[in-house]
Design a protein around this motif. Structure first.
Motif, PDB file in Angstrom:
ATOM      1  N   LYS A  17       0.840  -1.201   0.000  1.00 23.75           N
ATOM      2  CA  LYS A  17       0.000   0.000   0.000  1.00 23.75           C
ATOM      3  C   LYS A  17       0.875   1.250   0.000  1.00 23.75           C
ATOM      4  O   LYS A  17       1.689   1.451   0.903  1.00 23.75           O
ATOM      5  CB  LYS A  17      -0.906   0.032   1.239  1.00 23.75           C
ATOM      6  N   MET A  58      -7.990  -1.902   5.021  1.00 23.76           N
ATOM      7  CA  MET A  58      -8.118  -2.613   3.745  1.00 23.76           C
ATOM      8  C   MET A  58      -9.127  -3.749   3.859  1.00 23.76           C
ATOM      9  O   MET A  58      -9.901  -3.999   2.920  1.00 23.76           O
ATOM     10  CB  MET A  58      -6.753  -3.162   3.311  1.00 23.76           C
ATOM     11  N   GLY A  61     -12.417  -2.448   3.583  1.00 23.66           N
ATOM     12  CA  GLY A  61     -12.695  -1.895   2.258  1.00 23.66           C
ATOM     13  C   GLY A  61     -12.678  -0.380   2.230  1.00 23.66           C
ATOM     14  O   GLY A  61     -13.164   0.230   1.274  1.00 23.66           O
ATOM     15  N   SER A  64      -7.931   0.694  -0.720  1.00 24.76           N
ATOM     16  CA  SER A  64      -7.619  -0.492  -1.532  1.00 24.76           C
ATOM     17  C   SER A  64      -6.108  -0.685  -1.633  1.00 24.76           C
ATOM     18  O   SER A  64      -5.335   0.244  -1.380  1.00 24.76           O
ATOM     19  CB  SER A  64      -8.227  -0.328  -2.918  1.00 24.76           C
ATOM     20  N   ARG A  69      -3.644  -8.352  -3.569  1.00 25.47           N
ATOM     21  CA  ARG A  69      -5.081  -8.614  -3.497  1.00 25.47           C
ATOM     22  C   ARG A  69      -5.477  -8.904  -2.056  1.00 25.47           C
ATOM     23  O   ARG A  69      -4.770  -9.611  -1.339  1.00 25.47           O
ATOM     24  CB  ARG A  69      -5.330  -9.846  -4.361  1.00 25.47           C
ATOM     25  N   SER A  71      -8.623 -10.616  -0.114  1.00 23.20           N
ATOM     26  CA  SER A  71      -9.896 -11.286  -0.330  1.00 23.20           C
ATOM     27  C   SER A  71     -10.537 -11.668   0.996  1.00 23.20           C
ATOM     28  O   SER A  71      -9.864 -11.892   2.006  1.00 23.20           O
ATOM     29  CB  SER A  71      -9.750 -12.489  -1.255  1.00 23.20           C
ATOM     30  N   THR A  75     -13.878 -13.774  -1.966  1.00 24.16           N
ATOM     31  CA  THR A  75     -14.139 -12.697  -2.931  1.00 24.16           C
ATOM     32  C   THR A  75     -13.205 -11.532  -2.670  1.00 24.16           C
ATOM     33  O   THR A  75     -12.941 -11.196  -1.509  1.00 24.16           O
ATOM     34  CB  THR A  75     -15.591 -12.186  -2.770  1.00 24.16           C
ATOM     35  N   GLU A  76     -12.731 -10.921  -3.724  1.00 25.26           N
ATOM     36  CA  GLU A  76     -11.850  -9.762  -3.556  1.00 25.26           C
ATOM     37  C   GLU A  76     -12.613  -8.610  -2.911  1.00 25.26           C
ATOM     38  O   GLU A  76     -13.755  -8.321  -3.287  1.00 25.26           O
ATOM     39  CB  GLU A  76     -11.278  -9.342  -4.919  1.00 25.26           C
ATOM     40  N   VAL A  77     -11.981  -7.967  -1.921  1.00 30.77           N
ATOM     41  CA  VAL A  77     -12.617  -6.810  -1.278  1.00 30.77           C
ATOM     42  C   VAL A  77     -12.511  -5.625  -2.231  1.00 30.77           C
ATOM     43  O   VAL A  77     -11.420  -5.220  -2.621  1.00 30.77           O
ATOM     44  CB  VAL A  77     -11.923  -6.450   0.060  1.00 30.77           C
ATOM     45  N   SER A  78     -13.675  -5.103  -2.619  1.00 35.93           N
ATOM     46  CA  SER A  78     -13.657  -3.877  -3.426  1.00 35.93           C
ATOM     47  C   SER A  78     -14.849  -3.061  -2.983  1.00 35.93           C
ATOM     48  O   SER A  78     -16.001  -3.477  -3.088  1.00 35.93           O
ATOM     49  CB  SER A  78     -13.722  -4.191  -4.917  1.00 35.93           C
ATOM     50  N   GLY A  79     -14.602  -1.923  -2.395  1.00 36.33           N
ATOM     51  CA  GLY A  79     -15.679  -1.153  -1.775  1.00 36.33           C
ATOM     52  C   GLY A  79     -15.914  -1.639  -0.359  1.00 36.33           C
ATOM     53  O   GLY A  79     -15.280  -2.608   0.094  1.00 36.33           O
ATOM     54  N   ASN A  81     -16.812  -3.310   3.025  1.00 40.14           N
ATOM     55  CA  ASN A  81     -17.077  -4.700   3.360  1.00 40.14           C
ATOM     56  C   ASN A  81     -18.127  -4.747   4.481  1.00 40.14           C
ATOM     57  O   ASN A  81     -17.821  -4.487   5.641  1.00 40.14           O
ATOM     58  CB  ASN A  81     -15.754  -5.350   3.810  1.00 40.14           C
TER      59      ASN A  81
END
Ligand code: ADP
Ligand code: MG
Length: 270
Positions: A17, A58, A61, A64, A69, A71, A75-79, A81
């Motif tokens: 990061k 992270m 969420g 990022s 990655r 997860s 599932t990948e964390v995007s936005g 959680n």
């Protein structure tokens, strides 16, 4: 990269990061690979500034990864959680609401009818030992009670995972032990998964099923340790257990090698 195990639940794969502020960029963590199992308490242990809170952010969420990655449950964390409840370093209790009023916030937000809300708050206050303080305001109770109140509010959200950022930081030793034991009991009872940030070695050795030791700036993982004690360990008895002493010493040696050599007279008799 470390092997990903079939029962992995929260996984950091080669995560870096880098924060961008104006023209400056700052790398807070580098190449972090760490997997956590469902139902485990994983401690993130290390000195201030090595990126521990960044890892919680992270997982939640809020930010990022720059590389790699993160997860969660495959599932990948995007936005954001929505599966996690997050307790930041400050308790952020609302001063104009009572203890019960603070705990009921997530229930009200979820639209629970008033009656059910009250019943659930009463259960949660009993769980954290605050039922006699339901009508007190945050400024009328001790620091330890505030932490319990924040914990009850966190549990009210009924998330499967807790992200705890130095939750028991400024408490005295006895109170800390009481709250740690309560947390352990609650987590086991509800089979919660926990990421717990601390810079306290004793706390990490007591509460962690696993301890990831961080070092440096940017932070990297120095080593991940498995607790030799079973999940139903009794925290009040740990100080009598030689396995716990050995585990604590391993963590000390990893974090502060200069301070961790046994005294000469003990080495000679070992
Ligand atoms: P720790 O929790 O281990 O003390 P943090 O994760 O809070 O460490 O921070 C690691 C480093 O990243 C620190 O130097 C901090 O200043 C920096 N940092 C954290 N968040 C941000 C941000 N949003 N923007 C810029 N720098 C940040
Ligand atoms: Mg922090």
């Amino acid at each position: 990269m470390a092997d990903v195990r079939p029962d992995d639940f929260i996984v950091f794969s080669d995560v870096t990061k880098t924060f961008q502020t104006g023209t400056q960029s700052y790398t807070a963590i580098r190449d972090v690979t760490l997997s956590m199992k469902r139902g485990d308490i994983t401690m993130l242990l290390g000195p201030s500034g090595c990126g521990k809170s960044t890892l919680l952010n992270m997982t939640a969420g809020l930010i990022s990864a720059s590389k790699g990655r993160v997860s969660y449950g495959g599932t990948e964390v995007s936005g954001l959680n929505g599966k996690v409840a997050y307790m930041t370093q400050q308790d952020h209790l609302l001063p104009w609401r009572t203890v019960a009023g603070n705990v009921s916030v997530p229930l009200e937000v979820a639209g629970l009818p008033k009656r059910q809300c009250e019943a659930r708050v009463a259960e949660l206050l009993a769980l954290v030992g605050l039922k006699d303080f339901a009508t007190s305001y945050p400024n009328q109770i001790s620091g330890g009670m505030r932490k319990r109140c924040a914990l009850a509010r966190l549990l009210a959200a009924e998330r499967e995972t807790l992200l705890l950022d130095e939750p028991f930081g400024a408490l005295d030793a006895q109170l800390r032990l009481t709250l740690q034991a309560e947390l352990l009991r609650i987590c086991r009872k509800l089979n919660l998964t926990v990421m717990f940030v601390t810079h306290d070695i004793e706390e990490a050795a007591a509460l962690g099923d696993r301890c990831a030791v961080f070092q440096g700036r940017p932070g990297t993982i120095a080593k991940v340790f498995d607790n030799p004690l079973p999940k139903d360990r009794d925290l009040a008895r740990l100080r009598f257990d030689p396995r716990h002493h050995a585990f604590t010493n391993e963590l000390w040696a990893m974090l502060t090698p200069d301070l961790s050599a046994a005294p000469a007279e003990l080495q000679a008799s070992a």
